[in-house]
Design an enzyme around this catalytic site. Structure first.
Site, mmCIF file in Angstrom:
data_model
loop_
_atom_site.group_PDB
_atom_site.id
_atom_site.type_symbol
_atom_site.label_atom_id
_atom_site.label_comp_id
_atom_site.label_asym_id
_atom_site.label_seq_id
_atom_site.Cartn_x
_atom_site.Cartn_y
_atom_site.Cartn_z
ATOM 1 N N HIS A 115 0.865 -1.189 0.000
ATOM 2 C CA HIS A 115 0.000 0.000 0.000
ATOM 3 C C HIS A 115 0.899 1.236 0.000
ATOM 4 C CE1 HIS A 115 -4.049 1.692 1.735
ATOM 5 N NE2 HIS A 115 -3.625 2.370 0.673
ATOM 6 N N LEU A 159 -2.290 1.971 -4.832
ATOM 7 C CA LEU A 159 -1.793 3.345 -4.888
ATOM 8 C C LEU A 159 -2.978 4.268 -4.623
ATOM 9 C CD1 LEU A 159 0.793 4.946 -5.416
ATOM 10 C CD2 LEU A 159 0.178 5.020 -7.834
ATOM 11 N N GLU A 160 -2.979 4.915 -3.456
ATOM 12 C CA GLU A 160 -4.178 5.622 -2.994
ATOM 13 C C GLU A 160 -3.988 7.138 -2.956
ATOM 14 O OE1 GLU A 160 -7.378 5.579 0.730
ATOM 15 O OE2 GLU A 160 -5.900 3.977 0.511
ATOM 16 N N VAL A 161 -4.930 7.833 -3.602
ATOM 17 C CA VAL A 161 -5.034 9.305 -3.613
ATOM 18 C C VAL A 161 -3.694 9.933 -3.975
ATOM 19 C CG1 VAL A 161 -5.944 11.320 -2.429
ATOM 20 C CG2 VAL A 161 -6.786 9.060 -1.809
#
EC number: 2.1.2.11
Length: 267
Positions: A115, A159-161
């Site tokens: 993450h 892959l977040e924001v």
């Protein structure tokens, strides 16, 4: 046409060729709906994925699960938990631990997912709940972290924001699968939570989410109907309207007379 459960090799072969769909869901019913709808990948709480019914309703969804590494005790305890999860049907493990932990799992051929970006459990290190990678320096750090996961043996990262331009550049420069949550279409999969899609998120709805149905309104309607039904039951009990003959078992008259007569002889 029925689908087959994809392998890690199948997903890797699709990198850069096709956008996959990915959900986080929370019930067996949502899993069944995702299977019928054709969802490709899912993040599933352990108690749902380990339910014996899960693979009956979601046989072709590549399903990952996870447990916070600090809750499992020692690294060896965590390795045992991950091995058990794979034995019980997990196709991959979401790992919140260090690169050393990722390497440990990958050495044992456990498919690991990392993450990067806005990681809620580590948000204090990146400035809170906000986008990550909006400067060149921050974007390079993201790239280095994705490469570190790749070098550690992970099969994919969420892959977040992250700005879509950054995510696109990163994704096309790495072999690891990049699954986007609010990071644009330049990645290998698009990831949303079922509660956001179905409109029953409590509190803030993330900017990257899209609401497709208003289940909260339906849940509220059902709750009101539930209350009304219970109130009618209470009223029927209080007035004697319940139970009626159709809810009762009757005794033949001759047997009832015999029963009453024998009661009279009892002390």
């Amino acid at each position: 046409m029925s689908r087959k459960l994809p392998t890690v090799a199948d997903l890797r072969a699709l990198k850069g060729k096709k956008q996959l769909s990915m959900l986080r869901y929370f019930t067996i019913e949502e899993a069944a709906a995702a299977e019928t709808a054709g969802v490709d990948i899912a993040s599933v709480p352990p108690e749902i994925l380990f339910d014996p019914r899960y693979r009956e309703v979601a046989p072709s969804i590549f399903s990952m699960t996870g447990q916070t590494h600090t809750q499992c005790g020692t690294p060896l305890d965590y390795l045992r938990w991950c091995n058990d999860a794979v034995e019980r049907g997990a196709d991959a493990i979401y790992c919140s631990g260090s690169m050393q932990t990722v390497e440990m799992l990958a050495r044992e051929y456990i498919p690991v997912v990392g993450h990067v970006g806005l990681v809620p459990a580590r948000a204090t290190w990146t400035g809170g709940f906000r986008a990550v990678g909006k400067t060149a320096a921050d974007a390079l750090r993201l790239f280095d972290e994705v490469k570190a996961y790749e070098n550690a043996g992970a099969i994919a990262i969420e892959l977040e924001v992250v700005p879509e331009e950054v995510a696109t550049e990163i994704s096309k420069r790495v072999k690891i699968l990049v699954w986007s949550m609010g990071a644009g279409a330049g990645c290998d999969a698009q990831y949303l939570f079922s509660n956001d899609i179905l409109g029953y998120t409590e509190g803030h709805v993330p900017r990257h989410a899209k609401v497709y149905r208003d289940f909260q309104a339906e849940y509220d309607r059902l709750q009101n109907e539930r209350i009304a039904a219970f109130q009618e039951f209470v009223a029927d009990v209080e007035t004697g309207a319940f139970p009626q003959d159709e809810q009762l078992v009757k005794m033949p008259e001759n047997e009832l007379d015999a029963f009453r007569n024998q009661l009279e002889t009892r002390p």
